[in-house]
Write an enzyme that holds these catalytic residues in place. Sequence first.
Site, short mmCIF file in Angstrom:
data_model
loop_
_atom_site.label_atom_id
_atom_site.label_comp_id
_atom_site.label_asym_id
_atom_site.label_seq_id
_atom_site.Cartn_x
_atom_site.Cartn_y
_atom_site.Cartn_z
N ASP A 15 0.88 -1.18 0.00
CA ASP A 15 0.00 0.00 0.00
C ASP A 15 0.91 1.23 0.00
O ASP A 15 2.12 1.11 0.21
CB ASP A 15 -0.89 -0.01 1.26
CG ASP A 15 -1.76 1.23 1.37
OD1 ASP A 15 -2.36 1.64 0.35
OD2 ASP A 15 -1.85 1.82 2.46
N SER A 16 0.33 2.40 -0.17
CA SER A 16 1.11 3.62 -0.07
C SER A 16 1.65 3.82 1.35
O SER A 16 2.56 4.60 1.55
CB SER A 16 0.24 4.82 -0.45
OG SER A 16 -0.82 4.94 0.48
N TYR A 46 -0.59 8.41 -2.22
CA TYR A 46 -0.78 8.17 -3.64
C TYR A 46 -1.99 8.95 -4.19
O TYR A 46 -2.05 9.29 -5.36
CB TYR A 46 -1.07 6.68 -3.91
CG TYR A 46 0.10 5.72 -3.82
CD1 TYR A 46 1.41 6.16 -3.60
CD2 TYR A 46 -0.13 4.36 -3.97
CE1 TYR A 46 2.45 5.24 -3.54
CE2 TYR A 46 0.91 3.44 -3.93
CZ TYR A 46 2.20 3.88 -3.70
OH TYR A 46 3.22 2.97 -3.65
N GLY A 47 -2.97 9.15 -3.34
CA GLY A 47 -4.30 9.56 -3.79
C GLY A 47 -4.39 10.91 -4.45
O GLY A 47 -5.30 11.17 -5.22
N CYS A 64 -4.41 -1.36 -1.93
CA CYS A 64 -4.59 0.09 -2.10
C CYS A 64 -5.54 0.31 -3.26
O CYS A 64 -5.28 -0.16 -4.39
CB CYS A 64 -3.23 0.71 -2.40
SG CYS A 64 -3.29 2.46 -2.81
N ASN A 65 -6.63 1.00 -3.00
CA ASN A 65 -7.61 1.28 -4.06
C ASN A 65 -6.99 2.12 -5.18
O ASN A 65 -7.24 1.90 -6.36
CB ASN A 65 -8.81 2.04 -3.49
CG ASN A 65 -9.62 1.21 -2.52
OD1 ASN A 65 -10.62 0.62 -2.89
ND2 ASN A 65 -9.19 1.14 -1.27
N THR A 66 -6.19 3.12 -4.77
CA THR A 66 -5.62 4.05 -5.74
C THR A 66 -4.64 3.34 -6.67
O THR A 66 -4.67 3.53 -7.89
CB THR A 66 -4.89 5.20 -5.01
OG1 THR A 66 -5.75 5.68 -3.95
CG2 THR A 66 -4.56 6.34 -5.93
N CYS A 89 -10.96 3.62 0.61
CA CYS A 89 -9.50 3.75 0.71
C CYS A 89 -9.10 2.89 1.89
O CYS A 89 -9.78 2.92 2.94
CB CYS A 89 -9.12 5.21 0.95
SG CYS A 89 -7.42 5.46 1.50
N THR A 90 -8.03 2.12 1.75
CA THR A 90 -7.71 1.15 2.81
C THR A 90 -7.24 1.82 4.10
O THR A 90 -7.18 1.18 5.14
CB THR A 90 -6.64 0.15 2.32
OG1 THR A 90 -5.49 0.86 1.84
CG2 THR A 90 -7.20 -0.71 1.18
N HIS A 91 -6.93 3.11 4.04
CA HIS A 91 -6.60 3.82 5.28
C HIS A 91 -7.85 4.09 6.14
O HIS A 91 -7.75 4.19 7.36
CB HIS A 91 -5.98 5.19 4.96
CG HIS A 91 -4.52 5.14 4.60
ND1 HIS A 91 -4.06 4.60 3.42
CD2 HIS A 91 -3.42 5.58 5.26
CE1 HIS A 91 -2.73 4.72 3.37
NE2 HIS A 91 -2.32 5.32 4.48
N1 DGL Z 1 -4.61 3.47 0.94
C1 DGL Z 1 -4.74 3.95 -0.36
C2 DGL Z 1 -6.07 3.60 -1.01
O1 DGL Z 1 -6.65 2.60 -0.67
C3 DGL Z 1 -4.25 5.31 -0.75
C4 DGL Z 1 -4.04 6.36 0.24
C5 DGL Z 1 -3.14 7.41 -0.30
O2 DGL Z 1 -1.93 7.16 -0.33
O3 DGL Z 1 -3.63 8.46 -0.75
O4 DGL Z 1 -6.52 4.28 -1.89
#
Ligand code: DGL
Length: 269
Positions: free
Chosen positions: A12-13, A44-45, A76-78, A190-192
């Site tokens: 993930d990021s 990343y987003g 990570c979705n992004t 978003c996984t966060h």
């Molecule tokens: N955790 C990431 C996601 O699922 C991205 C968060 C980020 O780095 O912006 O999209």
Amino acid sequence: MTQATHPVGVFDSGVGGLSILQALRAELPAENFVYVADSGHAPYGERDAVHVIGRSQTITRHLLAQHHIKALVVACNTATAAAIHLLRQQYPELPIVGVEPALKPAAQLSQTRRVGVMATRGTLESAKFRVLLDALQGQADFILQPCDGLADAIERQNAIKIEALCAEYTRAIGQFGHESGQIDTLVLGCTHYPFAASELRALLGPQVQLIDSGAPVARQTQRLLKTHNALSISPTPRLQLYATGYPERLQAAARHWLQLTQPVRLLSI
Ligand code: DGL
């Protein structure tokens, strides 16, 4: 030749993918995992897709060369939205699982048929997300909210900022509740964001359903490993944690959320 004892790579990021790792460890307790938090290059987003693609390729190459991973989970979705199709093209032999906002389960669960979606700008603006949304036309109204800064605040464990951004973004989504016209289901795209669930619950109340993608991703990984005859039966599975920057953030998050105490190693890639 893939060996069942080889680890599954997860990246993930940053710390967000731990929410996926948690579900993976619950579903696959005998697997060895290598987790990479790309905290040195996060978030990343709000970056362009070229950056996210480059980082996804670098991390995947590293996981294959140094850890001989038998499968990859893009937690990570992004990164999934920007890069998974390219990773699959580049490594056709490698089983790869991605994560996308759980719109479909949310549409099925919502009684009011109004669903809020919190995700990064990168995810919401991606072609992959557009295809997902179009496929669910007419099943529910989705109210999309890009959440600039929220993943970064979670990365830094900045409680005040997490609370303020959750308040701002849920207010922007609209009226939550169970009456007709209200939003009764919120997708954490978003996984966060599962790591802000208690702040979101405090704002929205216990009745609003929060939907993340951890369990479906873990089930899909299990299915894929089984299909490839690559499920581990190790009685003493190993978990390795790496971060490309700020290892103390992953260390603290892993201890706090997953009760993991193994050392996080700094990775220069
Ligand atoms: N955790 C990431 C996601 O699922 C991205 C968060 C980020 O780095 O912006 O999209």
